[in-house]
Design an enzyme around this catalytic site. Structure first.
Site, short mmCIF file in Angstrom:
data_model
loop_
_atom_site.label_atom_id
_atom_site.label_comp_id
_atom_site.label_asym_id
_atom_site.label_seq_id
_atom_site.Cartn_x
_atom_site.Cartn_y
_atom_site.Cartn_z
N GLU A 79 -5.30 -20.80 -13.49
CA GLU A 79 -3.95 -20.53 -14.35
C GLU A 79 -3.11 -21.31 -15.16
O GLU A 79 -2.54 -22.26 -14.43
CB GLU A 79 -3.44 -19.81 -13.76
N LYS A 106 5.59 -25.70 -24.62
CA LYS A 106 6.08 -25.52 -25.69
C LYS A 106 6.18 -26.98 -26.94
O LYS A 106 6.81 -26.27 -28.27
CB LYS A 106 7.74 -25.07 -25.61
N HIS A 121 -5.09 -14.52 -21.47
CA HIS A 121 -4.51 -13.45 -21.15
C HIS A 121 -3.93 -13.20 -22.47
O HIS A 121 -3.77 -14.17 -23.73
CB HIS A 121 -3.07 -14.07 -20.68
N ARG A 157 0.90 -5.47 -20.24
CA ARG A 157 1.95 -5.37 -21.53
C ARG A 157 2.62 -6.02 -22.19
O ARG A 157 3.60 -6.24 -22.59
CB ARG A 157 2.40 -3.90 -20.71
N GLY A 158 3.30 -7.27 -20.78
CA GLY A 158 3.75 -8.16 -21.24
C GLY A 158 5.57 -7.79 -21.78
O GLY A 158 5.97 -6.59 -21.38
N TYR A 187 0.14 -5.29 -8.65
CA TYR A 187 1.53 -5.86 -8.13
C TYR A 187 0.91 -5.62 -6.38
O TYR A 187 1.67 -4.07 -6.30
CB TYR A 187 2.24 -5.24 -8.83
N ASP A 194 9.15 -2.03 -12.22
CA ASP A 194 10.06 -0.94 -13.24
C ASP A 194 9.14 -0.19 -12.82
O ASP A 194 9.66 1.16 -13.59
CB ASP A 194 9.33 -1.60 -14.31
N GLN A 234 -0.02 -10.23 -8.89
CA GLN A 234 0.77 -11.02 -9.48
C GLN A 234 0.90 -11.84 -7.72
O GLN A 234 0.37 -11.67 -6.87
CB GLN A 234 2.16 -9.93 -9.16
#
Length: 565
Positions: A21, A26, A81, A111-112, A153, A159, A184
């Site tokens: 991955e 940037k 992704h 979701r992100g 997860y 959350d 994760q």
């Protein structure tokens, strides 16, 4: 080819399958370097590669560039992704169409998080609220063309109301059409194994691929586990604590730990597919695969040349030097929004933010928070999850007074002139060496005080600085945009000079964006109409971030005396 078919083959053969991955850099230079790296690592024949998707599609072009290059140029199966938060349906349609046109047949539906400055996952018109919405939409639009993965997860999503509730949401994504689960990061094998068993007992039968993240550096490791709320076994934390001052030992331990986890999961629990989070770094991944006997030294020798860095290198020693330099160049870009990968959020619950930092209502209240952190009365700030390092004791008194005067420090180090590498406070690296440091300080400051302090800096020829606000306005006395300033270096027997810490404009600009994003994160932990939220927004919008280096490392107190003049 669909990944589930590859997962099934590896499982049937009982052979180890591995994938890589990456995250989108940037800058264009960073992208060029990464594409070069992806090409080299593709020669190791991973099952697939993947590239993360920036919040709200902010990295869409570079993510697609990495994935398209992997799929079309390198001939490696690619997992794209795709996050749906703050993404218009039209943007998602465009991304899915580009993926199909490039021959990409595998999507990780997430979701992100929202882009900086937005509420974390407020749905927009014609948008999507949860990953299950994206799974359903892809199935409706493309039928069975795409193989769809979703995030899992092992310790529960931060959350989620409970682990049971999180499992129900995972089952809902599978029922909506997801084909496999990518987890994760975790460091407790038993936690993962027990979670898989719970998934199976709840009717989740699709392949579950564990995400493995080698430890890059001690500080980045602490940041990652705090960011993702990852539980780490005590013996791992204790081992890291004993070697945290030696970056190479930390990396070596990270490799051995990853190898140990993979062997345990494969040999004891029959797990055959593993997803390695490279953090865009090559060396640790290579060592893991070599120690697992998955690639040989001959495989490494057959790699294509380093097109940009190795044009003039020919000897094995030169090759190793260039590889290490390339590794370092990529390592400086590792501090990224890791929560984008799996949809985790940096935000703290409001109760935890207020417990740590209270409800500041004035600038003086914020000054008090920074002061208490310097004095050791607070164990964290929004910019630092850990207490200050022991070396700060040498400048703690000066730092306290600097912060009291409104220069809120988020990074610092004292000067060091030839301390033995085994020194318990400043030492690092192999035995028998000597280490050096230039004093530097990084701090937030008001526009009025900025003008005053820059006048002092401009009068001293050994001082270099960068200053930038949230809008990206830059003040600096460094004229060369490509200049690199080594502020930490070591001299060791039989080795070239090692420079683990460089300060340069591109890195400062990247950190500036992150640093002001954390002001927003802090602000959003309070009610929008509260005095605290208003204050934090006002400060974030008006203050500047400054990085200053005193380049005469023989002057012990030069920088800090200047700050207090």
């Amino acid at each position: 080819m669909k990944l589930v078919d590859k997962f099934a083959k590896a499982q049937n053969d009982r052979s180890l399958s591995y994938s890589f991955e990456y995250f989108p850099p940037k800058t264009e230079l960073g992208l060029a370097n990464l594409l070069d790296r992806v090409t080299r690592m593709s020669k190791w024949e991973p099952t697939f590669i993947s590239c993360t998707w920036g919040a709200g599609g902010s990295s869409q072009e570079r993510t697609m560039a990495v994935c398209s290059t992997g799929q079309v140029v390198n001939g490696v199966e690619t997992l794209l992704h795709l996050t749906c938060t703050n993404m218009e349906k039209e943007s998602l349609d465009e991304a899915l169409l580009k993926a199909k046109d490039a021959g990409i047949q595998n999507i990780l539906a997430l979701r992100g998080d929202a882009p900086r400055g937005h509420e974390y996952w407020t749905p927009i018109e014609n948008g999507f609220t949860h990953a299950v919405d994206l799974v359903r939409y892809i199935r409706q639009q493309y039928g069975d063309y795409f193989c769809i993965g979703v995030a899992g997860y092992p310790e529960g999503h931060m959350d989620a109301e409970s682990k049971e509730d999180d499992l129900l949401h995972l089952k809902e994504k599978i029922d909506a059409g997801a084909d496999f689960i990518l987890t994760q990061l975790f460091y407790n094998v038993d936690t993962f194994v027990n979670w898989v068993a719970t998934c199976r007992s709840n009717g989740i039968t699709v392949p579950i691929v564990p995400g493995i993240m080698p430890i890059p550096t001690y500080q980045n490791f602490r940041r990652m586990i705090n960011l993702c709320k990852t539980q780490v076994p005590e013996d791992i934390l204790q081992r890291l604590d004993t070697i945290k001052a030696d970056d190479q030992k930390v990396k070596d331990y990270g490799v051995s730990l990853a190898v140990q986890m993979i062997k345990q999961l494969h040999e004891k629990h029959g797990i055959c597919n593993f997803h390695l989070s490279t953090l865009n770094l090559e060396r640790s991944t290579k060592l893991i695969l070599q120690q697992l006997n998955l690639i040989s030294q001959d495989t490494i020798k057959k790699q294509p040349s380093y097109s940009k860095l190795l044009a003039s290198y020919s000897t094995p020693q030169d090759l190793e030097h260039a590889e290490n330099w390339d590794e370092f160049q990529m390592a400086v870009m590792v501090i990224q929004d890791l929560q984008v990968t799996y949809g985790a959020s940096q935000s703290l619950p409001t109760s935890e933010a207020s417990r740590k930092w209270g409800y500041p209502k004035t600038v003086e209240d914020i000054t008090g928070i920074f002061e208490r952190y310097i004095l050791g009365q607070l164990d964290s700030l929004p910019w630092s999850e850990d207490r200050l390092q022991t070396e700060t004791d040498a400048i703690r008194q000066a730092l306290t007074e600097i912060n009291r005067r409104g220069y809120w420090s988020v990074g610092s180090q004292p000067s060091v002139n030839g301390v033995p590498s085994q020194d318990p406070v400043f030492g690092w690296g192999p035995k028998g060496g000597y280490v050096y440091q230039k004093a530097f300080l990084e701090f937030f400051v008001s526009p009025k005080q900025l003008e005053q302090i820059l006048k002092r800096f401009d009068q001293d020829p050994v001082v270099t600085y960068y200053a930038m606000n949230r809008n990206g306005d830059l003040r600096t006395n460094v004229l060369d945009q490509e200049a690199q300033n080594a502020v930490t270096w070591g001299v060791f027997p039989g080795k070239e000079i090692v420079q683990p810490t460089l300060i340069e404009r591109a890195n400062f600009e990247s950190w500036n964006e992150e640093a002001f994003g954390l002001w927003t994160t802090w602000e959003q932990q309070y009610a929008p109409d509260s005095d605290t939220a208003k204050l934090l927004k006002q400060v974030g919008d008006s203050f500047w971030l400054v990085n200053v280096v005193h380049n005469d490392y023989q002057q012990v107190d030069g920088l800090f005396n200047m700050m207090l003049a």
